[in-house]
Design an enzyme around this catalytic site. Structure first.
Site, PDB file in Angstrom:
ATOM      1  N   LYS A 125       0.894  -1.170   0.000  1.00 17.66           N
ATOM      2  CA  LYS A 125       0.000   0.000   0.000  1.00 17.66           C
ATOM      3  C   LYS A 125       0.924   1.210   0.000  1.00 17.66           C
ATOM      4  O   LYS A 125       1.214   1.810   1.034  1.00 17.66           O
ATOM      5  CB  LYS A 125      -0.914  -0.064   1.236  1.00 17.66           C
ATOM      6  CG  LYS A 125      -2.171   0.755   1.087  1.00 17.66           C
ATOM      7  CD  LYS A 125      -3.170   0.390   2.169  1.00 17.66           C
ATOM      8  CE  LYS A 125      -4.196   1.482   2.380  1.00 17.66           C
ATOM      9  NZ  LYS A 125      -4.961   1.862   1.208  1.00 17.66           N
TER      10      LYS A 125
HETATM   11  N1  PMP Z   1      -7.666  -1.171  -3.421  1.00 13.96           N
HETATM   12  C1  PMP Z   1      -7.138   0.036  -3.150  1.00 13.96           C
HETATM   13  C2  PMP Z   1      -6.417   0.765  -4.245  1.00 13.96           C
HETATM   14  C3  PMP Z   1      -7.266   0.593  -1.881  1.00 13.96           C
HETATM   15  O1  PMP Z   1      -6.745   1.800  -1.618  1.00 13.96           O
HETATM   16  C4  PMP Z   1      -7.959  -0.117  -0.882  1.00 13.96           C
HETATM   17  C5  PMP Z   1      -8.115   0.491   0.479  1.00 13.96           C
HETATM   18  N2  PMP Z   1      -7.016   0.177   1.280  1.00 13.96           N
HETATM   19  C6  PMP Z   1      -8.494  -1.369  -1.196  1.00 13.96           C
HETATM   20  C7  PMP Z   1      -8.338  -1.875  -2.474  1.00 13.96           C
HETATM   21  C8  PMP Z   1      -9.242  -2.172  -0.171  1.00 13.96           C
HETATM   22  O2  PMP Z   1      -8.358  -2.605   0.830  1.00 13.96           O
HETATM   23  P1  PMP Z   1      -8.842  -2.837   2.328  1.00 13.96           P
HETATM   24  O3  PMP Z   1     -10.074  -3.645   2.255  1.00 13.96           O
HETATM   25  O4  PMP Z   1      -7.715  -3.560   2.942  1.00 13.96           O
HETATM   26  O5  PMP Z   1      -9.091  -1.498   2.917  1.00 13.96           O
END
Ligand code: PMP
Length: 294
Positions: free
Chosen positions: A159
């Site tokens: 991330k």
């Molecule tokens: N894709 C992207 C690009 C994101 O920023 C997020 C948010 N973190 C997600 C998917 C979903 O991830 P999560 O469920 O872990 O928040």
């Protein structure tokens, strides 16, 4: 709250210490700001408990490792700091943002002398990524001209802040045209995800979702898949072509901020929304899950 993010009461955990919110500053000559060397997390607490806190911390450390940063704290320290922060802020339900970035005296792409900084902030006024009334009515998506890069062109499992520039450009593209969000395709032109959330499609008792081989396999995505399997749905992770979208009845996004968000349309295709849909039930089931998780 609901005001300027730099001017708030409370505390931010900053390199091992709680500092007053307004004093949590970094200099403009910061490697992470200039070259995008930063990774972060987005987490939520419900009723004083951080949903999947350990999984988010694990992902933070993994993200940092992928982009070559060694976090100078242990996972236990980060987990305790998050919990202490909620107590100090007196928050029960809030959004939590750990951030790791390169700073220090070195400016440039080389990072041999940069130091690694960590902060954890929390705020209450991101109750949802989309407004509740928009979520209940279903959001409108438009396909972005920007694509998710190939896995050998982008650290997709991290991330990582730098990678988000294409998400921001896609979101801006959508909002300027009156849509809530953008659908991003991948480098092969398969359906990938939203700009900050994963995507699912429903046809009867079958639910399809793209294979996360060049975008984040969201923690919410994984929790929702587990929940749906328990409920007897058949989940297929598969490559979905944009021209297949018209075959589905319903669609929704998942993410920490988006939770389960029904999609009303993607470009010209309209989906079923409202109280009688599987997605609506799922939105409520997910809310029960996060509010009951320990
Ligand atoms: N894709 C992207 C690009 C994101 O920023 C997020 C948010 N973190 C997600 C998917 C979903 O991830 P999560 O469920 O872990 O928040």
């Amino acid at each position: 709250m609901g005001k300027n993010f730099t001017d708030r009461d409370g505390f931010i955990w900053f390199n091992g210490k709680f500092v007053p919110w307004r004093e949590a500053k970094t200099h403009i000559i910061t490697q992470g700001l200039h070259y995008g060397s930063a990774v972060f997390e987005g987490e939520r607490a419900y009723n004083g408990i951080i949903f999947k806190s350990k999984e988010h911390t694990d992902r933070l450390f993994n993200s940092a490792e992928i982009v070559g940063m060694e976090i100078p704290y242990s996972k236990e320290e980060v987990n305790s700091a998050k919990n202490e922060l909620l107590v100090k802020m007196n928050f029960k339900s809030c959004y939590i943002r750990p951030l790791v970035w390169r700073g220090g005296e070195q400016m440039g792409i080389s990072t041999t002398k940069s130091d690694i900084n960590v902060s954890i902030s929390a705020w209450e006024d991101w109750t949802s990524y989309f407004k509740m009334e928009d979520r209940l009515a279903g959001i409108k998506l438009i396909t972005s001209p920007w694509k998710r890069p190939a896995p050998d062109s982008s650290p997709y499992e991290a991330k990582s802040s730098g990678v988000y520039v294409i998400c921001t450009m896609s979101k801006e593209f959508a909002e300027k045209k009156g849509f809530h969000d953008a659908l991003m395709l991948d480098h092969r032109n398969f359906v990938a995800e939203g700009t900050g959330a994963n995507i699912f499609f429903i046809k009867g008792k079958k639910i399809d979702t793209p294979i996360p081989d060049c975008f984040l396999n969201g923690i919410t995505r994984q929790a929702v898949i587990q929940m749906l399997k328990k409920q007897g749905f058949e989940i297929n992770e598969r490559y979905i072509k944009p021209e297949e979208i018209k075959n589905y009845d319903e669609a929704f996004l998942t993410g920490t901020a988006a939770e389960v968000t029904p999609i009303r349309s993607i470009d010209d295709k309209k989906f079923l929304v409202g109280e009688d849909t599987t997605t609506f039930k799922l939105l409520n089931d997910f809310s029960d899950l996060v509010n009951s998780s320990l």
